[in-house]
Design a protein around this motif. Structure first.
Motif, PDB file in Angstrom:
ATOM      1  N   LEU A   1      -3.934  12.690  29.733  1.00 61.13           N
ATOM      2  CA  LEU A   1      -3.490  13.157  28.428  1.00 61.13           C
ATOM      3  C   LEU A   1      -3.733  12.147  27.310  1.00 61.13           C
ATOM      4  O   LEU A   1      -4.130  12.531  26.208  1.00 61.13           O
ATOM      5  N   VAL A   2      -3.547  10.885  27.560  1.00 63.74           N
ATOM      6  CA  VAL A   2      -3.625   9.862  26.508  1.00 63.74           C
ATOM      7  C   VAL A   2      -4.985   9.844  25.799  1.00 63.74           C
ATOM      8  O   VAL A   2      -5.024   9.801  24.570  1.00 63.74           O
ATOM      9  N   PRO A   3      -6.129   9.893  26.491  1.00 66.00           N
ATOM     10  CA  PRO A   3      -7.407   9.909  25.757  1.00 66.00           C
ATOM     11  C   PRO A   3      -7.548  11.118  24.829  1.00 66.00           C
ATOM     12  O   PRO A   3      -8.196  11.038  23.797  1.00 66.00           O
ATOM     13  N   GLN A   4      -6.927  12.229  25.182  1.00 70.06           N
ATOM     14  CA  GLN A   4      -7.003  13.421  24.341  1.00 70.06           C
ATOM     15  C   GLN A   4      -6.225  13.258  23.047  1.00 70.06           C
ATOM     16  O   GLN A   4      -6.481  13.964  22.075  1.00 70.06           O
ATOM     17  N   LEU A   5      -5.263  12.344  23.015  1.00 63.59           N
ATOM     18  CA  LEU A   5      -4.456  12.127  21.813  1.00 63.59           C
ATOM     19  C   LEU A   5      -5.130  11.175  20.831  1.00 63.59           C
ATOM     20  O   LEU A   5      -4.703  11.057  19.691  1.00 63.59           O
ATOM     21  N   LYS A   6      -6.196  10.505  21.252  1.00 65.35           N
ATOM     22  CA  LYS A   6      -6.867   9.528  20.410  1.00 65.35           C
ATOM     23  C   LYS A   6      -7.458  10.162  19.150  1.00 65.35           C
ATOM     24  O   LYS A   6      -7.341   9.628  18.059  1.00 65.35           O
ATOM     25  N   VAL A   7      -8.111  11.317  19.280  1.00 65.05           N
ATOM     26  CA  VAL A   7      -8.762  11.964  18.146  1.00 65.05           C
ATOM     27  C   VAL A   7      -7.742  12.448  17.114  1.00 65.05           C
ATOM     28  O   VAL A   7      -7.888  12.144  15.928  1.00 65.05           O
ATOM     29  N   PRO A   8      -6.685  13.189  17.495  1.00 60.34           N
ATOM     30  CA  PRO A   8      -5.726  13.602  16.470  1.00 60.34           C
ATOM     31  C   PRO A   8      -5.023  12.411  15.811  1.00 60.34           C
ATOM     32  O   PRO A   8      -4.770  12.425  14.608  1.00 60.34           O
ATOM     33  N   TYR A   9      -4.740  11.378  16.579  1.00 57.77           N
ATOM     34  CA  TYR A   9      -4.089  10.195  16.021  1.00 57.77           C
ATOM     35  C   TYR A   9      -5.017   9.488  15.029  1.00 57.77           C
ATOM     36  O   TYR A   9      -4.595   9.052  13.968  1.00 57.77           O
ATOM     37  N   GLY A  10      -6.303   9.392  15.368  1.00 55.61           N
ATOM     38  CA  GLY A  10      -7.278   8.784  14.466  1.00 55.61           C
ATOM     39  C   GLY A  10      -7.428   9.579  13.184  1.00 55.61           C
ATOM     40  O   GLY A  10      -7.521   9.014  12.094  1.00 55.61           O
ATOM     41  N   HIS A  11      -7.435  10.915  13.299  1.00 52.69           N
ATOM     42  CA  HIS A  11      -7.544  11.760  12.104  1.00 52.69           C
ATOM     43  C   HIS A  11      -6.298  11.617  11.231  1.00 52.69           C
ATOM     44  O   HIS A  11      -6.392  11.592  10.009  1.00 52.69           O
ATOM     45  N   TYR A  12      -5.146  11.501  11.860  1.00 53.61           N
ATOM     46  CA  TYR A  12      -3.908  11.272  11.103  1.00 53.61           C
ATOM     47  C   TYR A  12      -3.993   9.947  10.337  1.00 53.61           C
ATOM     48  O   TYR A  12      -3.629   9.880   9.162  1.00 53.61           O
ATOM     49  N   ASN A  13      -4.475   8.897  10.983  1.00 50.55           N
ATOM     50  CA  ASN A  13      -4.633   7.597  10.316  1.00 50.55           C
ATOM     51  C   ASN A  13      -5.614   7.691   9.147  1.00 50.55           C
ATOM     52  O   ASN A  13      -5.395   7.085   8.099  1.00 50.55           O
ATOM     53  N   LEU A  14      -6.701   8.444   9.334  1.00 45.90           N
ATOM     54  CA  LEU A  14      -7.692   8.622   8.272  1.00 45.90           C
ATOM     55  C   LEU A  14      -7.067   9.322   7.060  1.00 45.90           C
ATOM     56  O   LEU A  14      -7.204   8.851   5.931  1.00 45.90           O
ATOM     57  N   GLU A  15      -6.380  10.430   7.298  1.00 46.75           N
ATOM     58  CA  GLU A  15      -5.721  11.153   6.198  1.00 46.75           C
ATOM     59  C   GLU A  15      -4.670  10.293   5.523  1.00 46.75           C
ATOM     60  O   GLU A  15      -4.576  10.249   4.295  1.00 46.75           O
ATOM     61  N   SER A  16      -3.890   9.621   6.306  1.00 44.83           N
ATOM     62  CA  SER A  16      -2.839   8.766   5.773  1.00 44.83           C
ATOM     63  C   SER A  16      -3.425   7.668   4.890  1.00 44.83           C
ATOM     64  O   SER A  16      -2.933   7.405   3.784  1.00 44.83           O
ATOM     65  N   ALA A  17      -4.501   7.037   5.348  1.00 41.10           N
ATOM     66  CA  ALA A  17      -5.137   5.966   4.576  1.00 41.10           C
ATOM     67  C   ALA A  17      -5.740   6.500   3.286  1.00 41.10           C
ATOM     68  O   ALA A  17      -5.627   5.861   2.226  1.00 41.10           O
ATOM     69  N   ALA A  18      -6.364   7.674   3.335  1.00 41.46           N
ATOM     70  CA  ALA A  18      -6.992   8.253   2.139  1.00 41.46           C
ATOM     71  C   ALA A  18      -5.948   8.607   1.085  1.00 41.46           C
ATOM     72  O   ALA A  18      -6.112   8.288  -0.102  1.00 41.46           O
ATOM     73  N   TYR A  19      -4.872   9.254   1.511  1.00 41.41           N
ATOM     74  CA  TYR A  19      -3.840   9.647   0.537  1.00 41.41           C
ATOM     75  C   TYR A  19      -3.066   8.432   0.016  1.00 41.41           C
ATOM     76  O   TYR A  19      -2.649   8.416  -1.141  1.00 41.41           O
ATOM     77  N   ARG A  20      -2.916   7.426   0.842  1.00 40.42           N
ATOM     78  CA  ARG A  20      -2.263   6.206   0.362  1.00 40.42           C
ATOM     79  C   ARG A  20      -3.143   5.508  -0.677  1.00 40.42           C
ATOM     80  O   ARG A  20      -2.661   5.050  -1.714  1.00 40.42           O
ATOM     81  N   MET A  21      -4.455   5.443  -0.396  1.00 36.42           N
ATOM     82  CA  MET A  21      -5.379   4.818  -1.342  1.00 36.42           C
ATOM     83  C   MET A  21      -5.369   5.570  -2.671  1.00 36.42           C
ATOM     84  O   MET A  21      -5.308   4.951  -3.740  1.00 36.42           O
ATOM     85  N   ALA A  22      -5.414   6.897  -2.622  1.00 37.69           N
ATOM     86  CA  ALA A  22      -5.393   7.697  -3.853  1.00 37.69           C
ATOM     87  C   ALA A  22      -4.101   7.448  -4.630  1.00 37.69           C
ATOM     88  O   ALA A  22      -4.126   7.260  -5.851  1.00 37.69           O
ATOM     89  N   GLY A  23      -2.992   7.408  -3.941  1.00 46.09           N
ATOM     90  CA  GLY A  23      -1.707   7.140  -4.592  1.00 46.09           C
ATOM     91  C   GLY A  23      -1.647   5.744  -5.183  1.00 46.09           C
ATOM     92  O   GLY A  23      -1.143   5.551  -6.301  1.00 46.09           O
ATOM     93  N   ASP A  24      -2.182   4.773  -4.465  1.00 50.63           N
ATOM     94  CA  ASP A  24      -2.207   3.394  -4.967  1.00 50.63           C
ATOM     95  C   ASP A  24      -3.059   3.290  -6.230  1.00 50.63           C
ATOM     96  O   ASP A  24      -2.691   2.613  -7.189  1.00 50.63           O
ATOM     97  N   ILE A  25      -4.218   3.957  -6.241  1.00 54.37           N
ATOM     98  CA  ILE A  25      -5.085   3.918  -7.420  1.00 54.37           C
ATOM     99  C   ILE A  25      -4.392   4.572  -8.608  1.00 54.37           C
ATOM    100  O   ILE A  25      -4.416   4.055  -9.730  1.00 54.37           O
TER     101      ILE A  25
END
Length: 157
Positions: A26-50
């Motif tokens: 199960l753990v390898p299958q969670l890598k992709v959704p977790y990575g996508h969550y980190n990507l979205e989180s980083a993008a929206y944080r960057m936009a908010g910071d700017i």
């Protein structure tokens, strides 16, 4: 005497072994959704910071101070600066790459009205696990900051 009932060591070992096998699948299958969550989180944080930093520029109302965001693509981070002082440094999550920036010298500067100077641009973020991209887009005239899954045609709005 009454017999005491319970689980034997063998039964407990088998249950733990089965759970271990299931988790290892199960753990390898969670890598992709977790990575996508980190990507979205980083993008929206960057936009908010700017957005926040552009607002700080407006609030300062100073013709002598320069406010800018420096994007460090080699270290996957961005720095907010007032004149030469670093006010804030943000490092992206490990699974997120600061892939490309099309601002002049990887620097986004702000005018006194909070608009980007001289033009807007795009920051490209990539998730290492899935290969997905998100774009933080800064409009050149208005300074509007947004996150999109599609790259703008010209790279600058």
């Amino acid at each position: 005497m009454r017999s005491i009932r319970g689980f034997t060591l063998l039964e407990l070992t088998l249950v733990i072994l089965i759970l271990g096998v299931l988790l290892s699948l199960l753990v390898p299958q969670l890598k992709v959704p977790y990575g996508h969550y980190n990507l979205e989180s980083a993008a929206y944080r960057m936009a908010g910071d700017i957005r926040y930093f552009a607002q700080q520029t407006i609030n300062a109302q100073s013709d002598t101070d320069t406010y800018k965001v420096n994007f460090d693509t080699s270290n996957d981070r961005y720095l907010f600066q007032k004149n030469t002082d670093v006010i804030k440094s943000v490092t992206l999550p490990v699974s997120t790459d600061l892939e490309y920036v099309n601002f002049n010298k990887n620097t986004l500067s702000f005018k006194i009205n909070g608009a980007p100077s001289p033009l807007g641009g795009t920051v490209t973020l990539r998730d290492r696990c899935s290969g997905d991209f998100l774009y933080v887009i800064v409009a050149g005239i208005t300074g509007r900051v947004r996150v999109d899954v599609e790259k703008p045609a010209s790279g600058v709005e």
